[in-house]
Design a protein around this motif. Structure first.
Motif, PDB file in Angstrom:
ATOM      1  N   MET A   1     -31.009  43.526   6.659  1.00  0.00           N
ATOM      2  CA  MET A   1     -29.924  43.134   5.772  1.00  0.00           C
ATOM      3  C   MET A   1     -30.172  41.792   5.085  1.00  0.00           C
ATOM      4  N   ALA A   2     -30.896  40.888   5.767  1.00  0.00           N
ATOM      5  CA  ALA A   2     -31.012  39.529   5.249  1.00  0.00           C
ATOM      6  C   ALA A   2     -31.617  39.462   3.846  1.00  0.00           C
ATOM      7  N   PRO A   3     -32.761  40.133   3.568  1.00  0.00           N
ATOM      8  CA  PRO A   3     -33.326  40.053   2.217  1.00  0.00           C
ATOM      9  C   PRO A   3     -32.375  40.603   1.154  1.00  0.00           C
ATOM     10  N   VAL A   4     -31.683  41.701   1.464  1.00  0.00           N
ATOM     11  CA  VAL A   4     -30.750  42.282   0.504  1.00  0.00           C
ATOM     12  C   VAL A   4     -29.597  41.326   0.229  1.00  0.00           C
ATOM     13  N   ALA A   5     -29.042  40.748   1.295  1.00  0.00           N
ATOM     14  CA  ALA A   5     -27.917  39.822   1.137  1.00  0.00           C
ATOM     15  C   ALA A   5     -28.314  38.600   0.320  1.00  0.00           C
ATOM     16  N   ARG A   6     -29.514  38.108   0.515  1.00  0.00           N
ATOM     17  CA  ARG A   6     -29.949  36.924  -0.223  1.00  0.00           C
ATOM     18  C   ARG A   6     -30.127  37.227  -1.697  1.00  0.00           C
ATOM     19  N   VAL A   7     -30.567  38.455  -2.023  1.00  0.00           N
ATOM     20  CA  VAL A   7     -30.723  38.846  -3.426  1.00  0.00           C
ATOM     21  C   VAL A   7     -29.362  39.019  -4.090  1.00  0.00           C
ATOM     22  N   VAL A   8     -28.425  39.665  -3.376  1.00  0.00           N
ATOM     23  CA  VAL A   8     -27.118  39.965  -3.959  1.00  0.00           C
ATOM     24  C   VAL A   8     -26.251  38.716  -4.066  1.00  0.00           C
ATOM     25  N   PHE A   9     -26.168  37.939  -2.989  1.00  0.00           N
ATOM     26  CA  PHE A   9     -25.243  36.802  -2.966  1.00  0.00           C
ATOM     27  C   PHE A   9     -25.907  35.478  -3.345  1.00  0.00           C
ATOM     28  N   ARG A  10     -27.233  35.422  -3.292  1.00  0.00           N
ATOM     29  CA  ARG A  10     -27.992  34.228  -3.675  1.00  0.00           C
ATOM     30  C   ARG A  10     -27.411  32.950  -3.067  1.00  0.00           C
ATOM     31  N   PRO A  11     -27.317  32.887  -1.758  1.00  0.00           N
ATOM     32  CA  PRO A  11     -26.740  31.694  -1.124  1.00  0.00           C
ATOM     33  C   PRO A  11     -27.637  30.469  -1.309  1.00  0.00           C
ATOM     34  N   ARG A  12     -27.007  29.325  -1.425  1.00  0.00           N
ATOM     35  CA  ARG A  12     -27.728  28.055  -1.461  1.00  0.00           C
ATOM     36  C   ARG A  12     -27.832  27.580  -0.026  1.00  0.00           C
ATOM     37  N   ILE A  13     -29.058  27.504   0.488  1.00  0.00           N
ATOM     38  CA  ILE A  13     -29.279  27.176   1.893  1.00  0.00           C
ATOM     39  C   ILE A  13     -29.954  25.817   1.976  1.00  0.00           C
ATOM     40  N   LEU A  14     -29.315  24.902   2.690  1.00  0.00           N
ATOM     41  CA  LEU A  14     -29.834  23.546   2.821  1.00  0.00           C
ATOM     42  C   LEU A  14     -30.116  23.229   4.285  1.00  0.00           C
ATOM     43  N   GLY A  15     -31.227  22.561   4.545  1.00  0.00           N
ATOM     44  CA  GLY A  15     -31.518  22.048   5.876  1.00  0.00           C
ATOM     45  C   GLY A  15     -31.862  23.091   6.918  1.00  0.00           C
ATOM     46  N   ARG A  16     -32.347  24.241   6.490  1.00  0.00           N
ATOM     47  CA  ARG A  16     -32.645  25.280   7.476  1.00  0.00           C
ATOM     48  C   ARG A  16     -33.728  24.837   8.460  1.00  0.00           C
ATOM     49  N   GLU A  17     -34.548  23.880   8.038  1.00  0.00           N
ATOM     50  CA  GLU A  17     -35.594  23.372   8.926  1.00  0.00           C
ATOM     51  C   GLU A  17     -35.014  22.576  10.090  1.00  0.00           C
ATOM     52  N   ASN A  18     -33.729  22.269  10.041  1.00  0.00           N
ATOM     53  CA  ASN A  18     -33.089  21.525  11.133  1.00  0.00           C
ATOM     54  C   ASN A  18     -32.795  22.390  12.352  1.00  0.00           C
ATOM     55  N   ILE A  19     -32.923  23.702  12.218  1.00  0.00           N
ATOM     56  CA  ILE A  19     -32.695  24.598  13.355  1.00  0.00           C
ATOM     57  C   ILE A  19     -33.964  24.622  14.211  1.00  0.00           C
ATOM     58  N   PRO A  20     -33.901  24.173  15.460  1.00  0.00           N
ATOM     59  CA  PRO A  20     -35.102  24.206  16.310  1.00  0.00           C
ATOM     60  C   PRO A  20     -35.637  25.626  16.443  1.00  0.00           C
ATOM     61  N   ALA A  21     -36.956  25.760  16.412  1.00  0.00           N
ATOM     62  CA  ALA A  21     -37.576  27.078  16.467  1.00  0.00           C
ATOM     63  C   ALA A  21     -37.433  27.728  17.837  1.00  0.00           C
ATOM     64  N   THR A  22     -37.313  26.914  18.864  1.00  0.00           N
ATOM     65  CA  THR A  22     -37.180  27.429  20.223  1.00  0.00           C
ATOM     66  C   THR A  22     -36.159  26.583  20.978  1.00  0.00           C
ATOM     67  N   GLY A  23     -35.785  27.078  22.152  1.00  0.00           N
ATOM     68  CA  GLY A  23     -34.916  26.317  23.024  1.00  0.00           C
ATOM     69  C   GLY A  23     -33.440  26.524  22.767  1.00  0.00           C
ATOM     70  N   ARG A  24     -32.639  25.840  23.549  1.00  0.00           N
ATOM     71  CA  ARG A  24     -31.190  25.995  23.498  1.00  0.00           C
ATOM     72  C   ARG A  24     -30.602  25.240  22.311  1.00  0.00           C
ATOM     73  N   VAL A  25     -29.866  25.946  21.494  1.00  0.00           N
ATOM     74  CA  VAL A  25     -29.249  25.309  20.332  1.00  0.00           C
ATOM     75  C   VAL A  25     -27.888  25.945  20.055  1.00  0.00           C
ATOM     76  N   ILE A  26     -26.924  25.103  19.745  1.00  0.00           N
ATOM     77  CA  ILE A  26     -25.588  25.549  19.356  1.00  0.00           C
ATOM     78  C   ILE A  26     -25.413  25.273  17.867  1.00  0.00           C
ATOM     79  N   LEU A  27     -25.058  26.290  17.106  1.00  0.00           N
ATOM     80  CA  LEU A  27     -24.714  26.115  15.701  1.00  0.00           C
ATOM     81  C   LEU A  27     -23.195  25.993  15.627  1.00  0.00           C
ATOM     82  N   ALA A  28     -22.709  24.793  15.333  1.00  0.00           N
ATOM     83  CA  ALA A  28     -21.270  24.533  15.286  1.00  0.00           C
ATOM     84  C   ALA A  28     -20.829  24.446  13.839  1.00  0.00           C
TER      85      ALA A  28
END
Length: 227
Positions: A1-28
């Motif tokens: 779904m992700a590629p389709v949603a990005r094409v249709v809704f074209r969200p502006r995504i900022l700071g995605r590199e701030n999400i740690p690739a591994t380990g425990r993380v809470i997205l608040a």
């Protein structure tokens, strides 16, 4: 779904590199629309799990199967809604995700904002972070309420912004057993979310008023910590 949603809704995504690739993380995140629980998993860089009403998993017939399959696929965990034991049970589900080194999304406001303002955060997010040692990545959603306004069932195509802030290590606030530590950690998280979303502040909890004279009196005399 992700590629389709990005094409249709074209969200502006900022700071995605701030999400740690591994380990425990809470997205608040702030919470403006039902669609938020779909947007965040679709744009995040790793699998994100979140809580959803148990009724999404208990329906019957074809409609129930579609709902159950969809919410399972996007990482939802079915829980009973409510306060007290129900709230703690929901937090325990989140802790299980984090203990397995996963990523867990939560709305500290507790429920979506109907007027667009940012409400005070409930301390469950701090309890999770301080108990598990997870870092917290604040998330600011802008415009998701325009995709699916309250009362509508069919999403509309609208431009949205999803901003991920720098990870927060909340351990300096103290232990999870301290009410003061939980409150201060939650306030730090909400300040970071506010910096990303730019919403007006409500300076109040987003909740329905107590029903009945005795309940209202008890609520004023013995206020409970909002989980």
């Amino acid at each position: 779904m992700a590629p389709v949603a990005r094409v249709v809704f074209r969200p502006r995504i900022l700071g995605r590199e701030n999400i740690p690739a591994t380990g425990r993380v809470i997205l608040a995140s702030n919470h403006l629309s039902f669609i938020d629980s779909i947007v965040i998993p679709l744009v995040a860089t790793r699998r994100v799990q979140f809580l959803a009403k148990s009724t999404y998993f208990t329906g019957t017939g074809f409609k129930g199967w579609v709902s159950r399959t969809f919410f399972t696929a996007i990482g939802a965990i079915g829980v009973e809604r409510g306060a007290g034991q129900a709230a703690q049970a929901a937090l325990d589900e989140g802790r299980a995700v984090l203990d397995a080194e996963g990523a867990f999304a939560i709305y500290p406001e507790g429920t979506r904002s109907l007027d667009g303002r940012l409400y005070k955060g409930r301390t469950g997010v701090a309890w999770l972070a301080l108990t598990t040692g997870a870092v917290v990545v604040p998330v600011g959603l802008i415009g998701t309420q325009e995709i699916q306004p309250v009362g509508t069932k069919v999403p509309r195509i609208r431009k949205v912004t999803v901003a991920f802030g720098e990870p927060l290590d909340l351990s300096h606030h103290g232990q999870a057993t301290s009410g003061k530590a939980r409150r201060q950690a939650t306030d730090e998280i909400m300040a970071a979310i506010h910096g990303l979303s730019g919403q007006d502040l409500a300076n109040a909890y987003n909740e329905s008023p107590p029903v009945g004279t005795l309940n209202r009196l008890a609520h004023r005399v013995f206020p409970r910590e909002r989980l």
